[in-house]
Motif scaffolding. Structure first.
Motif, short mmCIF file in Angstrom:
data_model
loop_
_atom_site.label_atom_id
_atom_site.label_comp_id
_atom_site.label_asym_id
_atom_site.label_seq_id
_atom_site.Cartn_x
_atom_site.Cartn_y
_atom_site.Cartn_z
N PHE A 60 0.83 -1.12 0.01
CA PHE A 60 -0.10 0.00 -0.01
C PHE A 60 1.01 1.27 0.00
O PHE A 60 0.76 2.26 -0.81
N VAL A 61 2.06 1.17 0.85
CA VAL A 61 2.78 2.51 0.80
C VAL A 61 3.34 2.50 -0.45
O VAL A 61 3.63 3.53 -1.01
N PHE A 62 4.03 1.59 -1.10
CA PHE A 62 4.40 1.65 -2.23
C PHE A 62 3.65 2.16 -3.47
O PHE A 62 3.99 3.08 -4.23
N ASN A 63 2.50 1.56 -3.54
CA ASN A 63 1.54 1.84 -4.36
C ASN A 63 1.25 3.65 -4.40
O ASN A 63 0.97 4.57 -5.51
N MET A 64 0.97 3.98 -2.98
CA MET A 64 0.67 5.41 -2.72
C MET A 64 1.78 6.23 -3.27
O MET A 64 1.74 7.39 -3.89
N GLN A 65 3.03 6.03 -2.87
CA GLN A 65 4.36 6.71 -3.16
C GLN A 65 4.38 6.72 -4.78
O GLN A 65 4.80 7.70 -5.20
N THR A 66 4.35 5.77 -5.28
CA THR A 66 4.54 5.67 -6.74
C THR A 66 3.58 6.58 -7.47
O THR A 66 3.76 7.42 -8.30
N ALA A 67 2.12 6.29 -6.87
CA ALA A 67 1.19 7.37 -7.53
C ALA A 67 1.67 8.93 -7.44
O ALA A 67 1.44 9.55 -8.27
N MET A 68 2.15 9.20 -6.17
CA MET A 68 2.58 10.60 -5.92
C MET A 68 3.57 10.94 -6.61
O MET A 68 3.40 12.55 -7.48
N GLU A 69 4.45 10.28 -6.81
CA GLU A 69 5.90 10.66 -7.51
C GLU A 69 5.51 10.67 -9.24
O GLU A 69 5.82 11.44 -10.04
N MET A 70 4.60 9.77 -9.50
CA MET A 70 4.30 9.74 -10.93
C MET A 70 3.24 10.90 -11.45
O MET A 70 3.60 11.37 -12.38
N HIS A 71 2.67 11.18 -10.51
CA HIS A 71 1.65 12.21 -10.75
C HIS A 71 2.45 13.78 -10.89
O HIS A 71 2.08 14.45 -11.59
N ARG A 72 3.22 13.72 -9.94
CA ARG A 72 4.24 14.99 -9.76
C ARG A 72 4.98 15.10 -11.12
O ARG A 72 5.35 16.16 -11.66
#
Length: 635
Positions: A60-72
């Motif tokens: 879950f942590v990995f997926n959320m961080q991936t989403a934030m960094e890709m979106h940024r």
């Protein structure tokens, strides 16, 4: 009793099944420390760990961080959503999300948990590519979740970026890139002469210094960047026009300098989101970009007033300078393409593109620009007839050409890199064990290029050191396979393990959008929004006034570019489908001949199809989605 956690692709057994090197190399234990997570994320992590297990909570942590960094890094909600959906399906996460323009919401376990984040615009091709590769390496079964999370931390710290990339990633290195981009844009996109290019370079340098200073101050001071940039551009351009004695085109100076600050890409992305039914996000993005551009134009006009306090004189000056614009026909000059390539290099620098991979971006940019330019010139209307047909056709063709070129380069480099990384990571027979001359030549060429880039100082040292480590891996793996040798496993030093994990990540396919976004940025009409606002603030009058409908031209350009991306993806999908069908028929024909009289056995393949592209725009607009579960996650 704790809930049973679903089967996941990053388990140890799955790692050993999909990456033979994991069986041979004795990796030291790596453990991600969740105590450094934000408080709200840590609470969700703790709860999920108690209900399921640690791995599920870390995913879950990995997926959320991936989403934030890709979106940024690219700020494209449709494509980030498609990626997150694929990730969640692969690991069985009960996770949903709402991706806005800058505000992200994440929900876990049917809404039991909700987390919100703000991710502002920060176009970054390298991070966009790197975080996609990390996700691919994890879900394709080549890394543990602990290794992936630690790699994300290292990526944000710049440990996997070349020194040249770190230099241009932020100020003061960007003080070189911004003036170069301003001057070349003033000429190549707005028909300026060498005089406008020189003034735009000065404006670019000053605006870079202002942005650098405000970023160093931090906090709410960063909100003043657009105000200060627009103001100083208006002042400098007006002073040169009034006192230098040259016949300057202020439009070329202003547009070239502010080109990076317009965020025209977001305008097209907003229209694509509206077409896909994401009305809230699309309209919000549309309005945000329009207002941001309006602020830049207002401050630019205010800067003109500071330099020339008389409003009447400013209006007359603005009308008079129009006669100096559009006097340069780029089609008549041999240096048009070299200048565009120079402009493209500066754009790639602004996008933080990997320096040693810039040739890929240049080819995609050149393909889109040249097709757009040639189609536009071939369809120029004669006489007084006015039409947007040439604009529409040239933009559709240019955007489609960029997509096709990016996908072709990706397919070609995936094929070459699959051979190269197969040798580095001992995936399959070593080149010394086969008679393939092609493998030897390709490996020698790529390793030579890696050494050359490091020699001139633009490559990643990890790539060079991995070429050296390959010899040790091969020797020890050879001893491991020898029944007469007492070696039971491959042992590496800690830094060698780091090199191996770095290579595992970079062995994944390069993200196509990392190559495509800079090209799309150069095709988009950010400057057309500014023209519309300038005409609103200072309405054209006199003999140089025109009755052009700027808003209509803006919409035609934006929609045609969005359609061009869809057309390009459709072409790639059609070609990919035809090649895949031909390949399957050939395999079936070969198997029939080989298995005559034998029980037919279907071999399993773990390789990603060479044309397994997923740009995602067409699927998002049509509402189609792939319900088929796949072992390998094609990016």
């Amino acid at each position: 009793m704790a809930a049973k956690s679903p089967k996941r692709v990053c388990s140890q057994s799955h790692l050993e099944e999909h990456d033979g090197l994991r069986k041979m190399v004795s990796f030291s234990t790596r453990h991600f420390d969740p105590s450094g997570l934000p408080a709200d994320m840590h609470r969700v992590y703790t709860s999920l760990k108690e209900r399921f297990d640690e791995e599920y909570a870390l995913l879950f942590v990995f997926n959320m961080q991936t989403a934030m960094e890709m979106h940024r890094a690219w700020n494209m909600t449709l494509l980030t959503t498609k990626t997150l959906k694929k990730c969640s399906e692969m690991v069985g996460l009960t996770m949903t999300w709402e991706l806005g323009v800058i505000k992200l919401k994440f929900f876990m376990e049917d809404g039991d948990f909700e987390l919100q984040r703000k991710c502002p615009y920060d176009y970054d091709s390298e991070y966009q590519d790197m975080f996609m590769r990390i996700a691919a390496a994890l879900y394709n079964g080549h890394m543990t979740v602990h290794e992936a999370l630690l790699f994300q931390e290292e990526a944000k710290q710049g440990k996997h970026t070349a020194k040249t990339g770190l230099f241009i990633r932020d100020y003061p290195g960007r003080l070189i890139v911004l003036p170069a981009m301003s001057s070349t844009c003033a000429v190549i996109f707005f028909g300026g002469t060498e005089y406008e290019a020189g003034v735009a370079a000065i404006c670019g340098l000053v605006t870079g210094l202002i942005e650098y200073a405000l970023q160093r101050v931090g906090g709410e001071a960063t909100m003043l960047i657009d105000l200060a940039v627009g103001l100083i551009t208006g002042v400098i351009g007006t002073l040169f026009y009034k006192y230098d004695g040259q016949k300057y085109c202020l439009v070329s100076i202003f547009m070239g300098t502010l080109y990076w600050f317009f965020y025209g890409t977001a305008f097209v992305v907003g229209l694509v989101e509206i077409l896909a039914g994401e009305l809230e996000t699309g309209v919000t993005r549309f309005m945000a970009v329009s207002i941001k551009t309006f602020v830049l134009c207002v401050m630019c006009c205010f800067g003109m007033l500071l330099a020339v306090p008389d409003p009447t004189e400013v209006a007359e000056m603005w009308g008079a300078q129009a006669a100096n614009c559009g006097t340069l026909d780029l089609g008549l000059y041999w240096w048009r393409v070299p200048l565009y390539l120079a402009c493209s290099l500066s754009v790639l620098g602004q996008y933080r593109f990997r320096v040693e991979q810039m040739w890929r971006g240049l080819l995609v940019q050149l393909a889109g620009y040249e097709v757009q330019f040639q189609v536009s010139r071939s369809m120029v209307t004669s006489g007084d007839a006015k039409s947007n047909l040439d604009v529409m056709a040239s933009n559709v063709c240019g955007a489609a050409a960029s997509v096709v070129t990016a996908c072709f380069l990706s397919a070609m480099m995936d094929f070459i890199n699959s051979i190269y990384y197969a040798q580095l990571l001992q995936r399959g027979a070593h080149r010394d064990e086969t008679d393939s001359v092609l493998d030897d030549v390709l490996y020698g060429c790529i390793s030579g290029v890696v050494k050359f880039f490091n020699c001139i100082g633009i490559g990643r040292e990890a790539d060079k050191h991995m070429v050296q480590l390959e010899k040790k891996l091969y020797q020890q793996s050879k001893e491991l396979k020898d029944p007469d040798h007492d070696r039971k496993e491959i042992r590496l030093e800690r830094h060698e393990e780091d090199l191996l994990l770095d290579t595992i990540v970079y062995a994944e396919s390069m993200n196509i959008w990392a190559m495509l976004m800079p090209a799309v940025y150069q095709l988009v009409p950010g400057s057309m929004i500014a023209r519309m606002w300038f005409n609103t603030i200072i309405p054209p009058s006199g003999p140089n006034a025109t009755d052009d409908n700027t808003f209509a031209g803006l919409m035609v350009t934006s929609i045609s570019l969005a359609l061009g991306l869809i057309v390009g993806e459709a072409i790639v999908e059609i070609v990919s489908g035809i090649l895949s069908l031909c390949r399957k028929k050939e395999e079936q024909h070969t198997m029939l001949h080989e298995n005559e009289g034998k029980e037919e056995e279907k071999p399993e393949s773990e390789e990603v199809p060479p044309l397994g592209f997923e740009l995602g725009i067409a699927d998002a607009i049509s509402g189609e989605k792939d319900e088929k579960d796949e072992e390998v996650w094609p990016l």
